[in-house]
Scaffold this motif. Structure first.
Motif, PDB file in Angstrom:
ATOM      1  N   GLU A   1      -0.966 -12.322 -29.697  1.00  0.00           N
ATOM      2  CA  GLU A   1      -0.373 -11.676 -28.529  1.00  0.00           C
ATOM      3  C   GLU A   1       1.072 -11.253 -28.788  1.00  0.00           C
ATOM      4  O   GLU A   1       1.499 -10.181 -28.353  1.00  0.00           O
ATOM      5  CB  GLU A   1      -0.443 -12.584 -27.298  1.00  0.00           C
ATOM      6  CG  GLU A   1       0.327 -13.877 -27.410  1.00  0.00           C
ATOM      7  CD  GLU A   1       0.236 -14.715 -26.132  1.00  0.00           C
ATOM      8  OE1 GLU A   1       1.298 -15.035 -25.597  1.00  0.00           O
ATOM      9  OE2 GLU A   1      -0.869 -15.019 -25.683  1.00  0.00           O
TER      10      GLU A   1
ATOM     11  N   GLN B   1       2.458  -7.516 -28.380  1.00  0.00           N
ATOM     12  CA  GLN B   1       3.518  -7.214 -27.424  1.00  0.00           C
ATOM     13  C   GLN B   1       4.713  -6.550 -28.118  1.00  0.00           C
ATOM     14  O   GLN B   1       5.345  -5.640 -27.573  1.00  0.00           O
ATOM     15  CB  GLN B   1       3.939  -8.489 -26.709  1.00  0.00           C
ATOM     16  CG  GLN B   1       2.873  -9.039 -25.772  1.00  0.00           C
ATOM     17  CD  GLN B   1       3.103 -10.491 -25.378  1.00  0.00           C
ATOM     18  OE1 GLN B   1       4.101 -11.098 -25.756  1.00  0.00           O
ATOM     19  NE2 GLN B   1       2.171 -11.056 -24.617  1.00  0.00           N
TER      20      GLN B   1
ATOM     21  N   ASP C   1       3.655 -10.012 -19.910  1.00  0.00           N
ATOM     22  CA  ASP C   1       2.975 -11.230 -20.314  1.00  0.00           C
ATOM     23  C   ASP C   1       2.227 -11.837 -19.138  1.00  0.00           C
ATOM     24  O   ASP C   1       1.134 -12.358 -19.284  1.00  0.00           O
ATOM     25  CB  ASP C   1       4.006 -12.231 -20.853  1.00  0.00           C
ATOM     26  CG  ASP C   1       3.355 -13.505 -21.355  1.00  0.00           C
ATOM     27  OD1 ASP C   1       2.687 -13.438 -22.386  1.00  0.00           O
ATOM     28  OD2 ASP C   1       3.512 -14.540 -20.698  1.00  0.00           O
TER      29      ASP C   1
ATOM     30  N   ARG D   1      -2.777 -10.932 -24.003  1.00  0.00           N
ATOM     31  CA  ARG D   1      -2.642 -12.376 -24.182  1.00  0.00           C
ATOM     32  C   ARG D   1      -3.639 -12.843 -25.222  1.00  0.00           C
ATOM     33  O   ARG D   1      -4.601 -12.151 -25.541  1.00  0.00           O
ATOM     34  CB  ARG D   1      -2.901 -13.117 -22.850  1.00  0.00           C
ATOM     35  CG  ARG D   1      -1.933 -12.799 -21.753  1.00  0.00           C
ATOM     36  CD  ARG D   1      -0.529 -13.270 -22.067  1.00  0.00           C
ATOM     37  NE  ARG D   1      -0.366 -14.694 -22.064  1.00  0.00           N
ATOM     38  CZ  ARG D   1       0.012 -15.404 -21.004  1.00  0.00           C
ATOM     39  NH1 ARG D   1       0.257 -14.816 -19.860  1.00  0.00           N
ATOM     40  NH2 ARG D   1       0.172 -16.714 -21.103  1.00  0.00           N
TER      41      ARG D   1
END
Length: 644
Positions: A610, A614, A628, A606
């Motif tokens: 982020e 990801q 998440d 995060r």
């Protein structure tokens, strides 16, 4: 919320009151009068000390981009310009010409104390010292009433800001009190600001093990709720419920001294005072949204229905285990970032100073006597207890603060003797032991000198000793080399020593934990271990890569975790502040390729970059599980941990 980055960069516009400054001069205003100087904002005039250095330059550029009103800086011996702003040789000259409201001190730890003193003498209203591991005794030598908010670790604060932002809330002001042993600003100082701040509708408090500041905050909260007809809701988190006993959990001050409360005791006191407790900073947003809705202070335009409240309540803290007894402070402990010497060496030091000390030959009632830091008074203190039973130590131990420069006085000694319930020869022998401990504490820069003694015919005998010395004094300034030569690496865990060389704090947790944790930031690492335990899992380790984790430190962290045969799954929980999410993701991929990874890895990234991080994880084609949400990630970790 506590974070120096947000204190300097991201608060709402407001003007600091220049008349309420601290001065060392007689007749000027007191320390309490400076608390209003915490209310900074867009118009606050900021200087940097160490302005032309690498760290200050990088932070200044970023701060200027965020809109901080930096008006110049100080570098000794220099006059000119830097980043298009004036550079002056002294803080006093900067105060006269630039008229700053606040200074950020960006110098190395061994130079920080002199820089702080210079800012105090120049009467800068707000002083923020950023250096990590400033020697404890350097701070103790400063004028006691100096106003020094110190803060270097702020990942949890950033995570809390992100959580409240995602919940549709904003932040009125973030105040960093720091994780050092002796903070210059405490929770009560901050709470007094928030109470009277019209922009603040709710309060978030982030605490951890070490000291009693959270207990003082709980007393303030209880009083506030009694005297206020519509009190602002308060949510809090305390890290370190499952901390390794007797260890420094990343932050320099994240350890308990004799008689200090543990994390569960702090949580219980805060709950009784009326605070809502969460177990992970991600949960502050939903918790505060619910609390604001209930209080009628929800002025930001959102609506909280009963259904949404029920959905959000699962984010708050689950039932904690019962309060456990404090651990013995004379157990076989070592603490990273501080040096504990072998007990035999500690007894040798006492004997060299004429104290009767030996592990054998002592019978009778045991009493505890120690010299340590009184964090609340920002001074050294004697801690005395007429008994050593761990279950009663927190109740029976009493602190006797004394002035660092003046030392113990006769009235101190009499009060300590009375509390210890001494008589006859032991009463006469006490001053010698106290003088020896205090002298050693100051001259050898200890942070804890703890002894257990028994009364003997005609005197007393020390039969146990736990001596800890400030590692920062040696590492930053090369002081106390004779004491630090007593370190014995063979007494320590090889993996922890290996981690230390790479700037990683790694602590192997006892028991049958099977989840390896890799986290950036000490507070977040503690909260991750605690939250996993709440969900039914067991962490095998505490690992803090540091606030500036890189791809290389991530790879090294994996190497350390993989050496623990208990680990069945690795949980990477990263919040990107100074750390970039895509950089961490690339570090994970590099580790997989170079270390021939066989264990499943759950990744939660995060914060800064982020989405990019990801995406890298999701498209890697490797056996990685990206999430998440913290609870979803934790559930997957537990599923994988329990498979085999």
């Amino acid at each position: 919320m506590m974070s120096p980055r947000h204190v300097l960069l991201r608060t709402r516009p407001r003007s600091i009151g220049r008349q309420a400054f601290f001065s060392t001069s007689l007749g000027r205003r007191s320390y309490e009068d400076t608390i209003s100087n915490l209310k900074i904002g867009k118009d606050t005039r900021v200087i940097f000390q160490g302005f032309t250095g690498r760290q200050a330059t990088a932070n200044a550029r970023e701060s200027i981009e965020w809109g901080t009103n930096i008006v110049g800086g100080v570098t000794p011996g220099k006059n000119g310009e830097h980043l298009g702003l004036p550079v002056l040789p002294t803080v006093r000259e900067a105060m006269e010409k630039l008229k700053p409201d606040a200074t950020g001190i960006y110098v190395a730890a061994h130079q920080a104390t002199a820089a702080i003193e210079e800012a105090i003498e120049a009467e800068v209203p707000l002083i923020v010292a950023v250096a990590e591991h400033i020697p404890i005794h350097d701070i103790l030598r400063l004028r006691r009433q100096a106003f020094i908010p110190d803060a270097y670790s702020f990942i949890n604060s950033q995570a809390a800001v992100a959580s409240t932002t995602r919940a549709g809330l904003g932040q009125s002001l973030c105040i960093a009190v720091g994780g050092d042993v002796i903070p210059g600003t405490n929770f009560v100082d901050a709470l007094n600001i928030f109470e009277h701040d019209n922009d603040t509708e709710g309060i978030v408090l982030i605490g951890e093990i070490g000291g009693e500041a959270e207990m003082d905050a709980a007393d303030w909260i209880a009083d506030y709720r009694r005297r206020s007809p519509n009190p602002k809701p308060i949510a809090a988190i305390i890290g370190g419920i499952h901390a390794a006993p007797g260890r420094v959990m990343g932050h320099a001050g994240a350890f308990t001294l004799p008689g200090e409360p543990d994390a569960l005791t702090k949580i219980k006191r805060l709950e009784e005072a009326g605070a809502t407790i969460v177990n992970h900073p991600e949960k502050f947003g939903d918790a505060m949204k619910i609390l604001l809705g209930r209080s009628g202070r929800a002025s930001s335009g959102f609506a909280t229905t009963g259904a949404s409240q029920r959905r959000s309540m699962h984010t708050m803290r689950r039932t904690r285990p019962a309060l456990r007894a404090p651990t013995s402070h004379l157990a076989n402990i070592t603490q990273k970032r501080n040096l504990h010497i072998r007990e035999e060496f500690a007894l040798d030091l006492l004997r060299e100073n004429g104290i009767d000390a030996a592990k054998t030959g002592g019978e009778g009632r045991k009493r505890m006597l120690a010299v340590a830091v009184d964090r609340a008074n920002r001074s050294p203190c004697i801690i005395a207890s007429p008994m050593t039973d761990p279950e009663n130590l927190e109740v029976e131990a009493k602190k006797f603060p004394f002035d660092y420069r003046k030392g113990l006085e006769g009235s101190h000694i009499g009060a300590i003797a009375e509390h210890l319930q001494l008589k006859n020869g032991a009463l006469n022998a006490l001053p010698k032991l106290l003088d020896t401990l205090v002298d050693m504490y100051i001259k050898k820069e200890a942070f804890l000198l703890e002894t257990v003694f028994v009364e003997q015919l005609g005197g007393l005998k020390v039969i146990g000793a736990n001596f800890g010395f400030d590692d920062a004094a040696f590492r930053s300034s090369k002081r106390q080399a004779d004491i630090h030569a007593l370190r014995r690496l063979e007494d320590e865990d090889p993996q922890e020593i290996e981690a230390e060389r790479d700037g990683i704090v790694y602590i192997k947790l006892a028991g049958d934990g099977n989840i390896g944790t890799l986290v950036n930031g000490a507070g977040l690492a503690m909260n991750t271990v605690d939250a996993l335990a709440d969900a039914g899992g067991k962490a095998a380790n505490f690992l803090d890569t540091g606030g500036k984790a890189t791809s290389e430190t991530v790879k090294k962290s994996f190497q350390l975790i993989l050496q623990d045969s208990r680990v069945k799954v690795i949980f990477v929980n990263i919040f990107g502040g100074l750390t970039l999410g895509d950089m961490i993701a690339n570090g994970i991929l590099m580790a997989f390729k170079e270390l021939d990874m066989r264990l499943p890895v759950v990744v939660r990234i995060r914060g800064t970059n982020e989405k990019e991080g990801q995406k890298i994880i999701a498209e890697s084609g490797l056996p990685l599980f990206a999430f998440d949400d913290f609870e979803e990630a934790a559930a997957k970790v537990l599923e994988l941990a329990n498979k085999g």
